[in-house]
Design a protein around this motif. Structure first.
Motif, PDB file in Angstrom:
ATOM      1  N   THR A 142       0.847  -1.201   0.000  1.00 12.35           N
ATOM      2  CA  THR A 142       0.000   0.000   0.000  1.00 12.35           C
ATOM      3  C   THR A 142       0.879   1.247   0.000  1.00 12.35           C
ATOM      4  N   LYS A 183      -6.290   8.980   0.051  1.00 17.94           N
ATOM      5  CA  LYS A 183      -6.530   7.584  -0.287  1.00 17.94           C
ATOM      6  C   LYS A 183      -5.329   6.712   0.069  1.00 17.94           C
ATOM      7  N   THR A 184      -5.604   5.434   0.166  1.00 14.16           N
ATOM      8  CA  THR A 184      -4.547   4.433   0.274  1.00 14.16           C
ATOM      9  C   THR A 184      -4.647   3.541  -0.951  1.00 14.16           C
ATOM     10  N   LEU A 185      -3.615   3.564  -1.794  1.00 21.77           N
ATOM     11  CA  LEU A 185      -3.581   2.723  -2.990  1.00 21.77           C
ATOM     12  C   LEU A 185      -3.146   1.312  -2.592  1.00 21.77           C
ATOM     13  N   PHE A 195      -8.309   0.988  -4.226  1.00 22.49           N
ATOM     14  CA  PHE A 195      -7.911   1.959  -3.204  1.00 22.49           C
ATOM     15  C   PHE A 195      -9.023   2.097  -2.183  1.00 22.49           C
TER      16      PHE A 195
END
Length: 335
Positions: A142, A183-185, A195
Motif C-alpha cells: 500500500t 486515499k490508500t492505494l 484503493f
C-alpha cells in the motif's frame, strides 16, 4: 615407588587414546521411515552412512531430516519421508516443489518464503498439503495518495401549478464542487488493484440545479400547499350534521356521530357513494361558484341519498349545513 607411578601415567594416556581411535563409541540412533521405526547402534559418523548401514534406500523421492551430511549423535532421530509435488506461485514465478511437509506453513518454512503482514495466501497456512496442490502467494503493498476530485451537482425538479403541464423553468443553475480525497492505494503483486478513501476534505460545495416544472393534476390549496391528484369529479354537494334531521339519531344513541367507517364525525369528513369513491380516500373539495372551499377531506361516511356523483359535507352545526345548501363542487381524488 613414586618414580614408577609417574612413569605409568603417560603409558595409560597413550593406551586410552589408542583405544578411542581403534574402538570408537557406538551411538544409538532411531530411524523413522514411513510406518517403520528402527533403533540401531552404529559407529557411523553421518546420517547418510547410518541409513546405508541400515539398508534404507535414499532417492529424490525421499526427504531426510536431519540432512544427509549431518554428524550423528547419541539419541538422534532420523526421519525419512516420501515426498510429493506441489506448485508454489510467488513473486511472479511458479515453482514445482517436492515436499513431505504436513501443511502449507511448513512448506513455506522449508523453502524460506517469508510472508509480510498484508500478504495473502491461498490455501490458508494451516491447510494440509496434498499432491499437486497449488499454493499462491499474493504480495500486497500500500501507499498513500491525495487526489482532487470534482463533486457533481444534483438536479432537483419541483413541480408547480404556475407553469403549463410539461413547461420547465430553471430557478438555479448548478455547479460542481471540489474535494480532496486522502486515499490508500492497494497493489497486488505490483499492480494497482484498488484503493480505499481514508478522509475527504471539501474545498468547494456543489450547488444543486433547481428546475420548476408544470405538471398535470396539480392544485394549490388556499394555504398554498401543492397537492397532486389522480382524478377529478364535478359533483353536486350537500351538507349534513350529526343531528336527528341529518342522521335520524339523537344524542345518546349508541351510533350517534359515528360514520359508516366506524370513525367519529368531524370537520373534513364527507359522505360518498363507495361505488364512485371508495371509503378511506383522501379528497380535496373545491367550490365551483366562487364560494369558500371545503378543502382537504376524507371519505368515511355514506348516506341513503348519496348516490353516483353526489357528496355530503359534514358541518358541526345544523345552521352551517343549511347555510351551505346545495351547490356544485369539484372533488379531487388525491394521490
Amino acid at each position: 615407588m613414586k618414580e614408577l607411578k609417574w612413569m605409568l601415567i603417560p603409558l595409560l594416556i597413550t593406551m586410552m587414546v589408542t583405544t578411542a581411535f581403534v574402538h570408537p563409541d557406538k551411538r544409538e540412533v532411531t530411524i523413522k521411515a514411513g510406518e517403520q521405526t528402527l533403533v540401531v547402534e552404529s559407529r557411523k559418523h553421518t546420517v547418510e552412512e547410518v541409513l546405508a548401514e541400515a539398508n534404507i534406500q535414499i532417492s529424490s523421492q525421499k526427504q531426510v531430516s536431519p540432512a544427509l551430511e549431518e554428524k550423528t549423535t547419541n539419541g538422534m532421530t532420523i526421519k525419512v519421508k516420501d515426498v510429493f509435488p506441489v506448485t508454489l506461485e510467488v513473486d511472479g514465478e511458479k515453482h514445482r516443489i517436492y515436499t513431505a511437509e504436513p501443511h502449507v506453513k511448513a512448506l513455506l518454512d522449508q523453502v524460506e518464503v517469508v510472508l509480510e503482514k498484508d500478504d495473502r495466501i491461498h490455501p490458508a497456512p494451516m491447510n494440509r498439503l496434498k499432491p499437486e496442490m497449488e499454493i499462491r502467494i499474493t504480495r500486497v503493498n500500500t501507499e498513500p495518495d491525495n487526489d482532487v476530485e470534482e463533486v457533481p451537482y444534483q438536479t432537483i425538479t419541483k413541480y408547480t401549478a404556475d407553469l403549463e403541464p410539461g413547461e420547465t423553468r430553471v430557478v438555479q443553475e448548478g455547479s460542481p464542487g471540489r474535494q480532496i480525497l486522502q486515499k490508500t492505494l492497494v497493489y497486488h503483486d505490483g499492480t494497482l488493484s484498488g484503493f480505499t478513501v481514508d478522509e475527504r476534505h471539501v474545498l468547494e460545495e456543489a450547488q444543486d440545479k433547481i428546475i420548476e416544472k408544470g405538471k398535470e393534476n396539480v392544485l394549490i390549496t388556499d394555504s398554498g400547499e401543492l397537492l397532486h391528484y389522480k382524478k377529478v369529479y364535478t359533483m353536486e354537494a350537500t351538507a349534513y350534521d350529526a343531528g336527528y334531521h341529518s342522521t335520524g339519531k339523537h344524542p345518546g344513541h349508541p351510533q350517534y356521530g359515528i360514520t359508516r367507517s366506524g370513525t367519529r364525525v368531524r370537520p373534513g369528513v364527507v359522505a360518498v357513494d363507495p361505488n364512485v369513491i371508495p371509503l378511506g380516500t383522501k379528497l380535496y373539495v373545491e367550490s365551483v361558484n366562487g364560494g369558500s372551499n371545503y378543502g382537504i377531506s376524507s371519505a368515511e361516511d355514506t348516506g341513503g341519498a348519496i348516490k353516483g356523483k353526489r357528496i355530503d359535507l359534514y358541518y358541526e352545526s345544523r345552521s352551517e349545513a343549511l347555510r351551505f345548501g346545495r351547490q356544485p363542487v369539484k372533488v379531487y381524488v388525491l394521490e
